[in-house]
Design an enzyme around this catalytic site. Sequence first.
Site, PDB file in Angstrom:
ATOM      1  N   HIS A  46       0.793  -1.235   0.000  1.00 33.30           N
ATOM      2  CA  HIS A  46       0.000   0.000   0.000  1.00 33.30           C
ATOM      3  C   HIS A  46       0.822   1.281   0.000  1.00 33.30           C
ATOM      4  O   HIS A  46       0.278   2.364   0.224  1.00 33.30           O
ATOM      5  CB  HIS A  46      -0.997  -0.021   1.156  1.00 33.30           C
ATOM      6  CG  HIS A  46      -2.146  -0.962   0.908  1.00 33.30           C
ATOM      7  ND1 HIS A  46      -2.983  -0.842  -0.165  1.00 33.30           N
ATOM      8  CD2 HIS A  46      -2.573  -2.054   1.585  1.00 33.30           C
ATOM      9  CE1 HIS A  46      -3.901  -1.802  -0.146  1.00 33.30           C
ATOM     10  NE2 HIS A  46      -3.663  -2.558   0.908  1.00 33.30           N
ATOM     11  N   ARG A  71       6.305  -6.635   3.039  1.00 32.47           N
ATOM     12  CA  ARG A  71       5.007  -7.040   2.482  1.00 32.47           C
ATOM     13  C   ARG A  71       5.046  -6.786   0.982  1.00 32.47           C
ATOM     14  O   ARG A  71       5.238  -5.643   0.534  1.00 32.47           O
ATOM     15  CB  ARG A  71       3.841  -6.291   3.121  1.00 32.47           C
ATOM     16  CG  ARG A  71       2.525  -6.725   2.451  1.00 32.47           C
ATOM     17  CD  ARG A  71       1.314  -6.490   3.301  1.00 32.47           C
ATOM     18  NE  ARG A  71       0.889  -5.104   3.380  1.00 32.47           N
ATOM     19  CZ  ARG A  71      -0.313  -4.725   3.837  1.00 32.47           C
ATOM     20  NH1 ARG A  71      -1.185  -5.643   4.248  1.00 32.47           N
ATOM     21  NH2 ARG A  71      -0.623  -3.448   3.902  1.00 32.47           N
ATOM     22  N   ASP A  85      16.540 -12.033  -2.582  1.00 30.85           N
ATOM     23  CA  ASP A  85      17.920 -11.771  -2.999  1.00 30.85           C
ATOM     24  C   ASP A  85      18.450 -10.466  -2.401  1.00 30.85           C
ATOM     25  O   ASP A  85      19.655 -10.291  -2.220  1.00 30.85           O
ATOM     26  CB  ASP A  85      18.052 -11.770  -4.528  1.00 30.85           C
ATOM     27  CG  ASP A  85      18.128 -13.192  -5.099  1.00 30.85           C
ATOM     28  OD1 ASP A  85      18.166 -14.152  -4.308  1.00 30.85           O
ATOM     29  OD2 ASP A  85      18.156 -13.338  -6.336  1.00 30.85           O
ATOM     30  N   GLU A 150      -7.673 -12.531   4.359  1.00 33.38           N
ATOM     31  CA  GLU A 150      -8.420 -11.281   4.454  1.00 33.38           C
ATOM     32  C   GLU A 150      -9.636 -11.266   3.533  1.00 33.38           C
ATOM     33  O   GLU A 150     -10.082 -10.212   3.091  1.00 33.38           O
ATOM     34  CB  GLU A 150      -7.506 -10.070   4.216  1.00 33.38           C
ATOM     35  CG  GLU A 150      -6.494 -10.207   3.107  1.00 33.38           C
ATOM     36  CD  GLU A 150      -5.470  -9.069   3.094  1.00 33.38           C
ATOM     37  OE1 GLU A 150      -5.586  -8.093   3.841  1.00 33.38           O
ATOM     38  OE2 GLU A 150      -4.528  -9.170   2.284  1.00 33.38           O
ATOM     39  N   ASP A 176      -9.395  -5.371   4.804  1.00 34.46           N
ATOM     40  CA  ASP A 176      -9.894  -6.094   3.634  1.00 34.46           C
ATOM     41  C   ASP A 176     -10.955  -7.116   4.013  1.00 34.46           C
ATOM     42  O   ASP A 176     -11.939  -7.295   3.284  1.00 34.46           O
ATOM     43  CB  ASP A 176      -8.733  -6.775   2.895  1.00 34.46           C
ATOM     44  CG  ASP A 176      -7.987  -5.785   2.016  1.00 34.46           C
ATOM     45  OD1 ASP A 176      -8.638  -5.157   1.161  1.00 34.46           O
ATOM     46  OD2 ASP A 176      -6.774  -5.618   2.198  1.00 34.46           O
TER      47      ASP A 176
END
Length: 256
Positions: A46, A71, A85, A150, A176
């Site tokens: 977000h 996230r 990585d 969610e 959500d």
Amino acid sequence: MQENKLKAALARGEMQIGTWLNLMSDTAAEIAGAAGFDWCLIDAEHAPYDVTMIQSQLRALAPFDTSAVVRLPVGEVWMVKQVLDLGAQTLLVPMIDTADQAREMVAATRYAPRGIRGMGAAVARASGYGRDTEYTAHADSQICLIVQAETRLSLANLDEILAVDGIDGVFIGPADLSADMGYPGNPDAPEVCAAIKAAVAQIRAAGKAAGFFQYDASSMAYSKEIGVNFMCVCADVSLLRAAFENAVADARRDLS
Ligand code: 3PY
Ligand code: MG
């Protein structure tokens, strides 16, 4: 190979508190990193982070005794490869509705034969650009993978998702979930609260970490009581907004 302290603490069932980082500011990440949170989450779902910004946030958090969590915007295999990585060890993946999606994320985070993670660590930050020659042998064991439930579908499939080997925890997204349940903007609706309580109990009964976003200080004890042990307690943007608004209000009051 750096031990993933967050993974170990969650496996022991300990409470781990953290913050969301949405400002995309390395300075804010340094301030949060030094504040004593168990974990700090770089929220590329977000906030408009690109991969180089995620890298610089990981660098900003690295000196501190806090675990960086990334996230992803969405659960895509190629995105998993890039952030691992970069050296991320803990991922939060939004919108995981089925066991198949959870299995795909487990595979994306593990090297063959267990998974499909691409073999690029020798030139990546994760291995100190090749200095840690044992990285590939030990990386899988330090991955902490938390998926988000969610939607109503994810709750219906929760037992199957929890049974996927390689999932360390499930994080309930109240915003959500409440929207999907027909209560957009109202995560405190009784039906939503009941679903969250039942899901958290289900997650802990499966021996996994139960995550939740709880920045309402008056409800933190309740969230702990129902079993939440991976708790987001604030977000950098929200703290800054509230602090600015309070500063303006205080100044106007004192000067009137
Ligand atoms: C949600 O509430 O939907 C989240 O993803 C995290 O708070
Ligand atoms: Mg969400």
